[in-house]
Design an enzyme around this catalytic site. Structure first.
Site, PDB file in Angstrom:
ATOM      1  N   ARG A 129       8.370 -40.217 -42.376  1.00 54.06           N
ATOM      2  CA  ARG A 129       8.914 -38.920 -41.911  1.00 54.06           C
ATOM      3  C   ARG A 129      10.121 -38.499 -42.776  1.00 54.06           C
ATOM      4  NH1 ARG A 129       4.734 -39.534 -39.670  1.00 54.06           N
ATOM      5  NH2 ARG A 129       4.354 -39.600 -37.431  1.00 54.06           N
ATOM      6  N   SER A 155       8.769 -34.048 -31.750  1.00 54.81           N
ATOM      7  CA  SER A 155       9.434 -35.344 -31.578  1.00 54.81           C
ATOM      8  C   SER A 155      10.870 -35.215 -32.056  1.00 54.81           C
ATOM      9  CB  SER A 155       8.780 -36.411 -32.442  1.00 54.81           C
ATOM     10  OG  SER A 155       7.481 -36.632 -32.028  1.00 54.81           O
ATOM     11  N   GLU A 177      14.913 -36.571 -35.796  1.00 53.88           N
ATOM     12  CA  GLU A 177      13.929 -36.212 -36.825  1.00 53.88           C
ATOM     13  C   GLU A 177      14.199 -34.818 -37.417  1.00 53.88           C
ATOM     14  OE1 GLU A 177       9.799 -37.527 -36.102  1.00 53.88           O
ATOM     15  OE2 GLU A 177       9.204 -35.502 -36.647  1.00 53.88           O
TER      16      GLU A 177
HETATM   17  P1  NAP Z   1       1.695 -42.814 -28.846  1.00 51.28           P
HETATM   18  O1  NAP Z   1       0.236 -42.902 -29.073  1.00 51.28           O
HETATM   19  O2  NAP Z   1       2.240 -42.755 -27.475  1.00 51.28           O
HETATM   20  O3  NAP Z   1       2.406 -44.023 -29.588  1.00 51.28           O
HETATM   21  C1  NAP Z   1       3.828 -44.178 -29.594  1.00 51.28           C
HETATM   22  C2  NAP Z   1       4.281 -44.462 -31.021  1.00 51.28           C
HETATM   23  O4  NAP Z   1       3.724 -45.679 -31.451  1.00 51.28           O
HETATM   24  C3  NAP Z   1       3.808 -43.385 -31.958  1.00 51.28           C
HETATM   25  O5  NAP Z   1       4.876 -42.566 -32.235  1.00 51.28           O
HETATM   26  C4  NAP Z   1       3.213 -44.112 -33.154  1.00 51.28           C
HETATM   27  O6  NAP Z   1       4.003 -44.011 -34.328  1.00 51.28           O
HETATM   28  C5  NAP Z   1       3.152 -45.561 -32.729  1.00 51.28           C
HETATM   29  N1  NAP Z   1       1.738 -45.976 -32.691  1.00 51.28           N
HETATM   30  C6  NAP Z   1       0.883 -45.901 -31.633  1.00 51.28           C
HETATM   31  N2  NAP Z   1      -0.310 -46.410 -31.958  1.00 51.28           N
HETATM   32  C7  NAP Z   1      -0.218 -46.795 -33.246  1.00 51.28           C
HETATM   33  C8  NAP Z   1      -1.148 -47.378 -34.154  1.00 51.28           C
HETATM   34  N3  NAP Z   1      -2.391 -47.673 -33.790  1.00 51.28           N
HETATM   35  N4  NAP Z   1      -0.731 -47.633 -35.397  1.00 51.28           N
HETATM   36  C9  NAP Z   1       0.528 -47.332 -35.789  1.00 51.28           C
HETATM   37  N5  NAP Z   1       1.456 -46.779 -34.975  1.00 51.28           N
HETATM   38  C10 NAP Z   1       1.083 -46.510 -33.723  1.00 51.28           C
HETATM   39  O7  NAP Z   1       2.220 -41.601 -29.721  1.00 51.28           O
HETATM   40  P2  NAP Z   1       2.672 -40.138 -29.303  1.00 51.28           P
HETATM   41  O8  NAP Z   1       4.128 -40.131 -29.145  1.00 51.28           O
HETATM   42  O9  NAP Z   1       1.782 -39.609 -28.218  1.00 51.28           O
HETATM   43  O10 NAP Z   1       2.335 -39.373 -30.628  1.00 51.28           O
HETATM   44  C11 NAP Z   1       1.040 -39.382 -31.174  1.00 51.28           C
HETATM   45  C12 NAP Z   1       1.121 -39.049 -32.646  1.00 51.28           C
HETATM   46  O11 NAP Z   1       1.539 -37.708 -32.833  1.00 51.28           O
HETATM   47  C13 NAP Z   1       2.106 -39.927 -33.385  1.00 51.28           C
HETATM   48  O12 NAP Z   1       1.577 -40.235 -34.640  1.00 51.28           O
HETATM   49  C14 NAP Z   1       3.334 -39.046 -33.507  1.00 51.28           C
HETATM   50  O13 NAP Z   1       4.106 -39.351 -34.648  1.00 51.28           O
HETATM   51  C15 NAP Z   1       2.714 -37.676 -33.632  1.00 51.28           C
HETATM   52  N6  NAP Z   1       3.632 -36.651 -33.148  1.00 51.28           N
HETATM   53  C16 NAP Z   1       4.462 -36.065 -34.032  1.00 51.28           C
HETATM   54  C17 NAP Z   1       5.345 -35.108 -33.589  1.00 51.28           C
HETATM   55  C18 NAP Z   1       6.306 -34.469 -34.537  1.00 51.28           C
HETATM   56  O14 NAP Z   1       7.001 -33.559 -34.142  1.00 51.28           O
HETATM   57  N7  NAP Z   1       6.397 -34.923 -35.747  1.00 51.28           N
HETATM   58  C19 NAP Z   1       5.378 -34.740 -32.242  1.00 51.28           C
HETATM   59  C20 NAP Z   1       4.551 -35.389 -31.380  1.00 51.28           C
HETATM   60  C21 NAP Z   1       3.674 -36.356 -31.836  1.00 51.28           C
HETATM   61  P3  NAP Z   1       3.921 -42.771 -35.353  1.00 51.28           P
HETATM   62  O15 NAP Z   1       4.746 -41.712 -34.738  1.00 51.28           O
HETATM   63  O16 NAP Z   1       4.510 -43.331 -36.599  1.00 51.28           O
HETATM   64  O17 NAP Z   1       2.503 -42.385 -35.505  1.00 51.28           O
END
Ligand code: NAP
Length: 345
Positions: free
Chosen positions: A171, A245, A340
């Site tokens: 990020r 996020s 972020e």
């Molecule tokens: P989640 O599935 O509840 O998981 C929580 C965190 O654990 C995630 O942020 C993810 O990191 C990590 N994770 C879960 N499973 C993983 C795997 N199999 N391998 C590697 N890392 C894993 O996640 P969530 O919060 O609902 O978000 C889902 C995805 O959407 C994530 O990738 C998140 O980054 C992305 N997202 C981005 C934004 C933004 O504004 N940039 C907003 C919402 C969600 P990572 O975040 O590194 O993937």
């Protein structure tokens, strides 16, 4: 040569409505540009006037100070989506920086191209994706990006930067660090695959696809799954102001993880090179912060990692909340959360 002011230049424009968090005071100057020549001319004019330039896309990852900005806010609206090269294995897309990112994903998926389908529904423009190396569900823009086209404000010329030159991290990129303020991104080139997409590894996506009885999903099915899962947990910024996020997932080494897992054996952690990535959302949940309201803002009930701004609170209150949340998590876990979004003052 003296440069004319940008077309449609406006003065004292409130920035808040141009950000998804709806925070930010007036800027001295504001202009929308929809081509490369317009970017160059606006930057040259600002240089002559000794005015700093701040580049804005859809404002989905920026928090602007209420004190306002003594700058020219340049809103990038450059369009473009074109297949410029292809063979049996892949297709290369040229995309204008002002394209709404999700429209890019939608069109790529319609062409059955793989590589960005899991990044569906990320708010913002295509040109902003390299800045924070936007990513979701195991994909990030660094994986498919070939090069970035940008106006170089230092040498007053167009430049192309390849993936290495973008200095991507988790990020993160050099556009936020060493090269901050130097380049105005006007386009991105992506190379996408014609092979079947990688199977999702994230539990929420896997669960959703299994419930639909979908095995080996195609790109369209992955996009639909991501959209459904995101819609369930994330607030729509056009309805409730938010910047996605708000905190990065902290990266810790093995020793640190072992220390944390002694009292919290269930703490989720994912391998990240030689280190481990913690889930910032889980840390916030454990601190009872999901749904918490402070200083007029709220940590979203569906997902604590998203700070929402339903009452249009200002910058100072948001900073107080961020400070509070960081302190609560640090007191409990000894882990420092980092925001972020970019803070613009
Ligand atoms: P989640 O599935 O509840 O998981 C929580 C965190 O654990 C995630 O942020 C993810 O990191 C990590 N994770 C879960 N499973 C993983 C795997 N199999 N391998 C590697 N890392 C894993 O996640 P969530 O919060 O609902 O978000 C889902 C995805 O959407 C994530 O990738 C998140 O980054 C992305 N997202 C981005 C934004 C933004 O504004 N940039 C907003 C919402 C969600 P990572 O975040 O590194 O993937």
């Amino acid at each position: 040569m003296t440069q004319h002011p940008p077309k449609n230049l406006r003065e004292q424009v409130k920035v808040a409505p141009y950000t998804t968090m709806r925070v930010g005071g007036p800027c001295d100057f504001f202009a929308e540009v929809d081509d490369v020549a317009g970017v160059a001319a606006a930057c040259e004019w600002a240089g002559e006037q000794e005015i700093e330039v701040f580049v804005l896309g859809e404002g989905s990852n920026v928090i602007v100070s209420d004190a306002g900005l003594h700058r020219l806010v340049l809103k990038i609206e450059i369009p473009g989506f074109e297949v410029i090269d292809e063979d049996d294995e892949s297709a290369t897309l040229q995309i204008g920086a002002g394209e709404h990112w999700d429209h890019v994903v939608e069109r790529a998926v319609k062409l059955d191209l793989a590589g960005i389908e899991a990044m569906s529904m990320i708010p913002g423009t295509a040109g902003a994706t390299p800045v924070q190396n936007a990513g979701a569900y195991g994909q990030e823009i660094a994986n498919t990006l070939v090069e970035v086209q940008a106006y170089d404000r230092l040498i007053h010329k167009m430049a192309t930067l390849n993936r290495e030159e973008c200095g991507f991290g988790y990020r993160d990129s050099a556009f936020k660090g060493a090269m901050s303020g130097r380049y105005v991104i006007v386009g991105v080139t992506l190379k996408l695959s014609k092979q079947p997409p990688a199977e999702p590894t994230y539990a929420s996506l896997k669960r959703y696809l299994e419930a639909q009885d979908i095995h080996k999903p195609n790109v369209a099915q992955i996009r639909s799954a991501v959209m459904a899962v995101r819609a369930r947990i994330l607030p729509d910024p056009s309805v409730v102001p938010n910047a996605g996020s708000f905190f990065k997932n902290p990266i810790v080494n093995k020793r640190e993880l072992d220390r944390l897992r002694l009292p919290y054996p269930d703490m989720p952690a994912f391998e990240f090179g030689d280190d481990y990535k913690l889930a910032a959302g889980w840390l916030l949940d454990q601190c009872g912060l999901k749904g918490a309201e402070h200083y007029g803002l709220k940590l979203h009930s569906g997902h604590a990692l998203v700070i929402t701004n339903p009452n249009h609170a200002g910058y100072a209150d948001l900073m107080k909340l961020v400070e509070y949340v960081v302190a609560v998590v640090y007191d409990r876990f000894g882990v420092t959360l980092e925001p972020e979004p970019q803070f613009i003052t």
